[in-house]
Scaffold this active site. Structure first.
Site, PDB file in Angstrom:
ATOM      1  N   TRP A 194     -10.909  -2.148  -5.192  1.00 34.81           N
ATOM      2  CA  TRP A 194      -9.601  -2.817  -5.248  1.00 34.81           C
ATOM      3  C   TRP A 194      -9.832  -4.288  -5.616  1.00 34.81           C
ATOM      4  O   TRP A 194     -10.674  -4.954  -5.001  1.00 34.81           O
ATOM      5  CB  TRP A 194      -8.930  -2.673  -3.881  1.00 34.81           C
ATOM      6  CG  TRP A 194      -7.598  -3.341  -3.762  1.00 34.81           C
ATOM      7  CD1 TRP A 194      -6.544  -3.234  -4.641  1.00 34.81           C
ATOM      8  CD2 TRP A 194      -7.157  -4.200  -2.703  1.00 34.81           C
ATOM      9  NE1 TRP A 194      -5.489  -3.968  -4.179  1.00 34.81           N
ATOM     10  CE2 TRP A 194      -5.828  -4.577  -3.002  1.00 34.81           C
ATOM     11  CE3 TRP A 194      -7.745  -4.686  -1.540  1.00 34.81           C
ATOM     12  CZ2 TRP A 194      -5.089  -5.409  -2.169  1.00 34.81           C
ATOM     13  CZ3 TRP A 194      -7.011  -5.515  -0.710  1.00 34.81           C
ATOM     14  CH2 TRP A 194      -5.695  -5.870  -1.026  1.00 34.81           C
ATOM     15  N   ASP A 217     -12.162   0.161   4.974  1.00 35.23           N
ATOM     16  CA  ASP A 217     -10.809  -0.175   4.550  1.00 35.23           C
ATOM     17  C   ASP A 217     -10.036   1.137   4.508  1.00 35.23           C
ATOM     18  O   ASP A 217     -10.312   2.005   3.674  1.00 35.23           O
ATOM     19  CB  ASP A 217     -10.851  -0.834   3.160  1.00 35.23           C
ATOM     20  CG  ASP A 217      -9.458  -1.228   2.681  1.00 35.23           C
ATOM     21  OD1 ASP A 217      -8.457  -0.901   3.368  1.00 35.23           O
ATOM     22  OD2 ASP A 217      -9.359  -1.878   1.619  1.00 35.23           O
ATOM     23  N   LYS A 224       1.297   2.354   2.851  1.00 35.25           N
ATOM     24  CA  LYS A 224       1.493   3.585   2.077  1.00 35.25           C
ATOM     25  C   LYS A 224       1.907   4.747   2.960  1.00 35.25           C
ATOM     26  O   LYS A 224       2.865   5.438   2.674  1.00 35.25           O
ATOM     27  CB  LYS A 224       0.218   3.993   1.328  1.00 35.25           C
ATOM     28  CG  LYS A 224      -0.618   2.859   0.798  1.00 35.25           C
ATOM     29  CD  LYS A 224      -0.004   2.217  -0.416  1.00 35.25           C
ATOM     30  CE  LYS A 224      -0.555   0.827  -0.582  1.00 35.25           C
ATOM     31  NZ  LYS A 224      -1.415   0.621  -1.703  1.00 35.25           N
TER      32      LYS A 224
END
Ligand code: PGU
Length: 443
Positions: free
Chosen positions: A172, A253, A289
């Site tokens: 990311w 993460d 999300k």
């Protein structure tokens, strides 16, 4: 970088390095010429920075007047109708909160909502986690996944002996910035093999094997962004053994728990095998999300320690990181999450809605793959189905992406990543036409 320099020295020099790197050079230019309209401003030397590589895609999309435009840039779930989704269960929880007149808007403690923290730890580590039962885990509410990574990074820069963090290549785009600015020194480990469009497991093991003892290693808990490629459980176990033998510190993460497989427990397995061995680790969780709470900025940082005593001391220091940064976190999003996680019915309803989102994404993978096959698009596109989570790492190059944006008004990141969650049955043919044209016309 000298290990005796203070965190703020390190941060400044890291920032200077970051800003002077060629990739970021538009930010770096400090010698812009002063134009007549700037005269008089103390900020006239400030150079316009480029848009963010991910969030800037939405900025460009919003400016496009085309009726067929399609935003596949940002990882944000859309319905079949192409609309953002507020989960039913979130609406219900919010209604409960509004109806409860005893609720007030006082400050939360520095570490956030206690119940939220407890339930978040249970969600990622498992309800029966021995680490939780023995109070070896400290969990603090943070500003979504990003804030959790940043607080964790700052804590490590202040209190951990090894200042190097290894992040996967690619990863990311915000990871290197978050950790550099936290004061850590960022290095990469091999992760993705473009030839197989799969995991470069050998490269990963070699790079972690030659990392200095104690280095921090950033691991995507599931649904690796941007590649959609995750290690198998056996590979996770090998990674764990290697990391523990080299005393590498895992920093997970977890931005997509539930989105990879549709199962919250399955998507937490990587984290749980590391916690089960009794060793230490950090975990950043995001509810952006999996509960669709993007703009509420709700997440948590957990640090699993060897003993309850250490965990307590670590928490006291996390408070010193958070207090000057934003004092204490916002109350609304964490209250929604706590309301859902504490109530069996709401929790069950959430898992059903989450599975439906994950299933819709998987169905988009099949539809896109079928559409390319129907068009006879050259190349092997099987990775569209094999990859996991919100994104397909298509393998399209930056020129092909630019072509698709210009000719088809399809917006995606320059690395060829598309957010499958932004697709629908209606828009798949348009995307397939664009990919077909790009690979047959642009090299
Ligand atoms: N970690 C990973 C791996 C992510 O993909 C994201 C979001 C985050 C952390 C941070 O999410 P929070 O919103 O802070 O919880 N990545 C998305 C969203 C857009 C962005 O870049 O922030 C993406 O499209 O890659």
């Amino acid at each position: 970088m000298s290990s005796s320099s203070s965190p703020s020295d390190r941060r400044l020099s890291a920032l200077a390095r970051h800003l002077s790197s060629p990739a970021e050079s538009p930010v770096a230019g400090v010698s812009a010429s002063i134009t007549s309209s700037d005269v008089g401003s103390v900020f006239s030397h400030v150079v316009r920075a480029p848009e963010d590589p991910i969030l800037g895609v939405t900025v460009a999309y919003n400016k496009d007047p085309s009726p067929v435009k399609l935003n596949l840039g940002v990882g944000a779930y859309r319905t079949e109708e192409g609309k953002p989704l507020v989960l039913n269960v979130v609406r219900k929880a919010e209604q409960q909160l509004v109806n409860d007149r005893s609720r007030v808007k006082e400050y939360l403690p520095i570490v956030g909502l206690a119940e939220f923290n407890k339930l978040s730890a249970k969600l990622i580590f498992g309800a029966d986690s021995p680490a939780i039962q023995s109070n070896r885990v400290t969990t603090v509410q943070c500003l979504s996944g990003t804030g959790s990574l940043r607080v964790g990074g700052e804590f490590l820069a202040r209190h951990y002996h090894q200042q190097i963090i290894y992040i996967p290549l690619p990863t990311w785009g915000n990871h290197p910035k978050v950790f550099t600015l936290a004061g850590l020194s960022v290095k990469t480990y091999r992760y993705y093999d473009p030839a197989t469009r799969g995991l470069d497991f050998k490269g990963l093991m070699e790079d972690l094997g030659s990392a200095p003892s104690g280095a921090v290693v950033l691991l995507h808990a599931c649904a690796h962004n941007p590649t959609g490629v995750d290690p198998s459980l056996q590979q996770w176990e090998q990674i764990r053994q290697l990391m523990r033998s080299k005393k590498l510190l895992p920093f997970f993460d977890s931005a997509y728990q539930g989105f990879a497989s549709g199962s919250l427990d399955k998507d937490a397995q990587s984290v749980r095998i590391f916690v089960a061995d009794g060793g230490e680790c950090l975990v950043a969780q995001s509810y952006a999300k999996n509960m669709g709470l993007y703009g509420e900025r709700v997440g948590a940082l957990s640090i699993v320690c060897k003993t309850a005593d250490v965990a307590g001391k670590v928490e006291s220091q996390l408070k010193l990181v958070i207090r000057p940064m934003y004092s204490n976190p916002p109350i609304h999003g964490a209250s929604i999450v706590a309301a859902i996680l504490r109530d069996r019915n709401l929790y069950n309803e959430w898992t059903i809605e989450l599975k439906a989102m994950a299933d819709r994404i998987i169905s988009m993978r099949h539809q896109l793959s079928d559409a390319l096959r129907a068009r006879g698009t050259p190349g092997d596109w099987s990775h569209i189905i094999k990859q996991i989570g919100m994104f397909t790492f298509t393998g399209l190059n930056a020129k092909q992406v630019a072509f698709m944006t210009k000719e088809y008004h399809i917006y995606m990141t320059a690395d060829g990543r598309i957010s499958m969650a932004g697709l629908s049955s209606r828009t798949v043919p348009h995307l397939a036409d664009a990919i077909h044209a790009a690979v047959t016309r642009v090299v």
